[in-house]
Design a protein around this motif. Structure first.
Motif, PDB file in Angstrom:
ATOM      1  N   ALA A 104      41.243   5.093  10.302  1.00  0.00           N
ATOM      2  CA  ALA A 104      41.240   3.778  10.939  1.00  0.00           C
ATOM      3  C   ALA A 104      42.641   3.349  11.338  1.00  0.00           C
ATOM      4  N   ALA A 105      43.612   3.557  10.456  1.00  0.00           N
ATOM      5  CA  ALA A 105      44.991   3.153  10.750  1.00  0.00           C
ATOM      6  C   ALA A 105      45.554   3.932  11.932  1.00  0.00           C
ATOM      7  N   ALA A 106      45.298   5.237  11.972  1.00  0.00           N
ATOM      8  CA  ALA A 106      45.812   6.057  13.073  1.00  0.00           C
ATOM      9  C   ALA A 106      45.118   5.711  14.391  1.00  0.00           C
ATOM     10  N   ALA A 135      42.218  -2.928  23.810  1.00  0.00           N
ATOM     11  CA  ALA A 135      41.389  -3.746  22.926  1.00  0.00           C
ATOM     12  C   ALA A 135      40.042  -3.037  22.745  1.00  0.00           C
ATOM     13  N   VAL A 136      39.825  -2.481  21.559  1.00  0.00           N
ATOM     14  CA  VAL A 136      38.632  -1.681  21.300  1.00  0.00           C
ATOM     15  C   VAL A 136      38.030  -2.014  19.941  1.00  0.00           C
ATOM     16  N   SER A 137      36.835  -1.507  19.740  1.00  0.00           N
ATOM     17  CA  SER A 137      36.227  -1.472  18.415  1.00  0.00           C
ATOM     18  C   SER A 137      36.222  -0.028  17.949  1.00  0.00           C
ATOM     19  N   ILE A 138      36.459   0.159  16.651  1.00  0.00           N
ATOM     20  CA  ILE A 138      36.550   1.484  16.044  1.00  0.00           C
ATOM     21  C   ILE A 138      35.544   1.555  14.902  1.00  0.00           C
ATOM     22  N   ALA A 139      34.708   2.590  14.935  1.00  0.00           N
ATOM     23  CA  ALA A 139      33.707   2.787  13.883  1.00  0.00           C
ATOM     24  C   ALA A 139      33.864   4.169  13.284  1.00  0.00           C
ATOM     25  N   HIS A 168      25.942   7.022   8.639  1.00  0.00           N
ATOM     26  CA  HIS A 168      25.981   5.713   7.986  1.00  0.00           C
ATOM     27  C   HIS A 168      27.376   5.107   8.128  1.00  0.00           C
ATOM     28  N   LEU A 169      27.417   3.853   8.502  1.00  0.00           N
ATOM     29  CA  LEU A 169      28.663   3.160   8.776  1.00  0.00           C
ATOM     30  C   LEU A 169      29.523   3.013   7.522  1.00  0.00           C
ATOM     31  N   LEU A 170      30.774   3.474   7.635  1.00  0.00           N
ATOM     32  CA  LEU A 170      31.754   3.331   6.561  1.00  0.00           C
ATOM     33  C   LEU A 170      32.840   2.324   6.924  1.00  0.00           C
ATOM     34  N   TRP A 171      33.089   2.159   8.232  1.00  0.00           N
ATOM     35  CA  TRP A 171      34.193   1.300   8.683  1.00  0.00           C
ATOM     36  C   TRP A 171      33.876   0.787  10.076  1.00  0.00           C
ATOM     37  N   LEU A 172      34.170  -0.476  10.303  1.00  0.00           N
ATOM     38  CA  LEU A 172      34.069  -1.054  11.641  1.00  0.00           C
ATOM     39  C   LEU A 172      35.151  -2.105  11.781  1.00  0.00           C
ATOM     40  N   GLN A 173      35.925  -1.987  12.845  1.00  0.00           N
ATOM     41  CA  GLN A 173      36.894  -3.037  13.141  1.00  0.00           C
ATOM     42  C   GLN A 173      36.916  -3.285  14.644  1.00  0.00           C
ATOM     43  N   ASP A 221      38.627   6.022  24.990  1.00  0.00           N
ATOM     44  CA  ASP A 221      37.913   5.832  23.721  1.00  0.00           C
ATOM     45  C   ASP A 221      38.004   7.113  22.888  1.00  0.00           C
ATOM     46  N   ALA A 222      37.727   8.252  23.524  1.00  0.00           N
ATOM     47  CA  ALA A 222      37.771   9.542  22.828  1.00  0.00           C
ATOM     48  C   ALA A 222      39.185   9.870  22.366  1.00  0.00           C
ATOM     49  N   GLN A 223      40.170   9.515  23.160  1.00  0.00           N
ATOM     50  CA  GLN A 223      41.574   9.739  22.787  1.00  0.00           C
ATOM     51  C   GLN A 223      41.900   9.003  21.490  1.00  0.00           C
ATOM     52  N   ILE A 224      41.442   7.774  21.379  1.00  0.00           N
ATOM     53  CA  ILE A 224      41.676   6.974  20.175  1.00  0.00           C
ATOM     54  C   ILE A 224      40.965   7.604  18.979  1.00  0.00           C
ATOM     55  N   ALA A 225      39.723   8.029  19.185  1.00  0.00           N
ATOM     56  CA  ALA A 225      38.964   8.656  18.097  1.00  0.00           C
ATOM     57  C   ALA A 225      39.657   9.924  17.603  1.00  0.00           C
ATOM     58  N   ARG A 226      40.113  10.746  18.532  1.00  0.00           N
ATOM     59  CA  ARG A 226      40.800  11.994  18.155  1.00  0.00           C
ATOM     60  C   ARG A 226      42.112  11.704  17.408  1.00  0.00           C
ATOM     61  N   ALA A 227      42.821  10.670  17.838  1.00  0.00           N
ATOM     62  CA  ALA A 227      44.061  10.296  17.153  1.00  0.00           C
ATOM     63  C   ALA A 227      43.766   9.898  15.714  1.00  0.00           C
ATOM     64  N   GLY A 228      42.684   9.198  15.510  1.00  0.00           N
ATOM     65  CA  GLY A 228      42.300   8.828  14.145  1.00  0.00           C
ATOM     66  C   GLY A 228      41.980  10.042  13.287  1.00  0.00           C
ATOM     67  N   ILE A 229      41.197  10.944  13.841  1.00  0.00           N
ATOM     68  CA  ILE A 229      40.805  12.152  13.106  1.00  0.00           C
ATOM     69  C   ILE A 229      42.027  13.014  12.791  1.00  0.00           C
ATOM     70  N   ALA A 230      42.982  13.056  13.690  1.00  0.00           N
ATOM     71  CA  ALA A 230      44.188  13.866  13.489  1.00  0.00           C
ATOM     72  C   ALA A 230      44.957  13.453  12.232  1.00  0.00           C
ATOM     73  N   ALA A 231      44.783  12.216  11.792  1.00  0.00           N
ATOM     74  CA  ALA A 231      45.477  11.739  10.595  1.00  0.00           C
ATOM     75  C   ALA A 231      45.042  12.517   9.343  1.00  0.00           C
ATOM     76  N   LEU A 232      43.870  13.128   9.380  1.00  0.00           N
ATOM     77  CA  LEU A 232      43.385  13.880   8.216  1.00  0.00           C
ATOM     78  C   LEU A 232      44.058  15.239   8.066  1.00  0.00           C
ATOM     79  N   LYS A 233      44.662  15.730   9.141  1.00  0.00           N
ATOM     80  CA  LYS A 233      45.315  17.054   9.129  1.00  0.00           C
ATOM     81  C   LYS A 233      44.356  18.112   8.593  1.00  0.00           C
ATOM     82  N   LEU A 234      43.199  18.187   9.208  1.00  0.00           N
ATOM     83  CA  LEU A 234      42.178  19.153   8.794  1.00  0.00           C
ATOM     84  C   LEU A 234      42.604  20.544   9.208  1.00  0.00           C
TER      85      LEU A 234
END
Length: 135
Positions: free
Chosen positions: A16-18, A29-33, A40-45, A122-135
């Motif tokens: 979420a932070a990333a 200005a977006v919503s992030i889930a 199942h929803l874990l986070w929404l902002q 939207d997808a760019q933001i989602a990928r940036a968030g996932i990248a924070a996990l360093k999978l």
């Protein structure tokens, strides 16, 4: 039996932070889930200025990506390519780009959905968030 990996609250907060940082850096200005593997929803902002409807679309994009174990844009592309039958697929909503699965060792452990700007952004933001996990 298989051993599974699951998102923990610390993972969700890092994603979420990333994602928020990527959105704010671009003044989007977006919503992030964020959802788990079952959708199942874990986070929404909803960031300041995001349209109210984006708070409904983002979780749906994430849900679709998690259950389908692929980016939600795949469904959009199929529909645009003439396979309109996917519009009636049970349990899949928001068949639009912006939902990205979180994959660990080939297994889907959740997804991020974003709504509020162009679907590629939207997808760019989602990928940036996932990248924070360093999978």
């Amino acid at each position: 039996m298989k051993t599974t990996v699951a998102l923990e609250l610390a993972d969700v907060k890092a994603i979420a932070a990333a994602a928020e940082a990527e959105a704010l850096a671009n003044r989007w200005a977006v919503s992030i889930a964020i959802v788990d593997a079952g959708g199942h929803l874990l986070w929404l902002q909803r960031l300041d200025g995001a349209a109210p409807i984006s708070a409904r679309i983002a979780p749906s994009k994430a849900h679709t990506a998690a259950l389908g174990q692929r980016e939600s844009r795949v469904y959009e592309e199929m529909i645009n390519g003439g396979r309109v039958s996917f519009l009636s697929a049970p349990g899949l909503d928001a068949l639009l780009e912006g939902g990205v699965p979180i994959l660990k060792d080939g297994m889907c452990i959740g997804a991020v959905g974003v709504s509020g700007v162009k679907s590629t952004e939207d997808a760019q933001i989602a990928r940036a968030g996932i990248a924070a996990l360093k999978l």
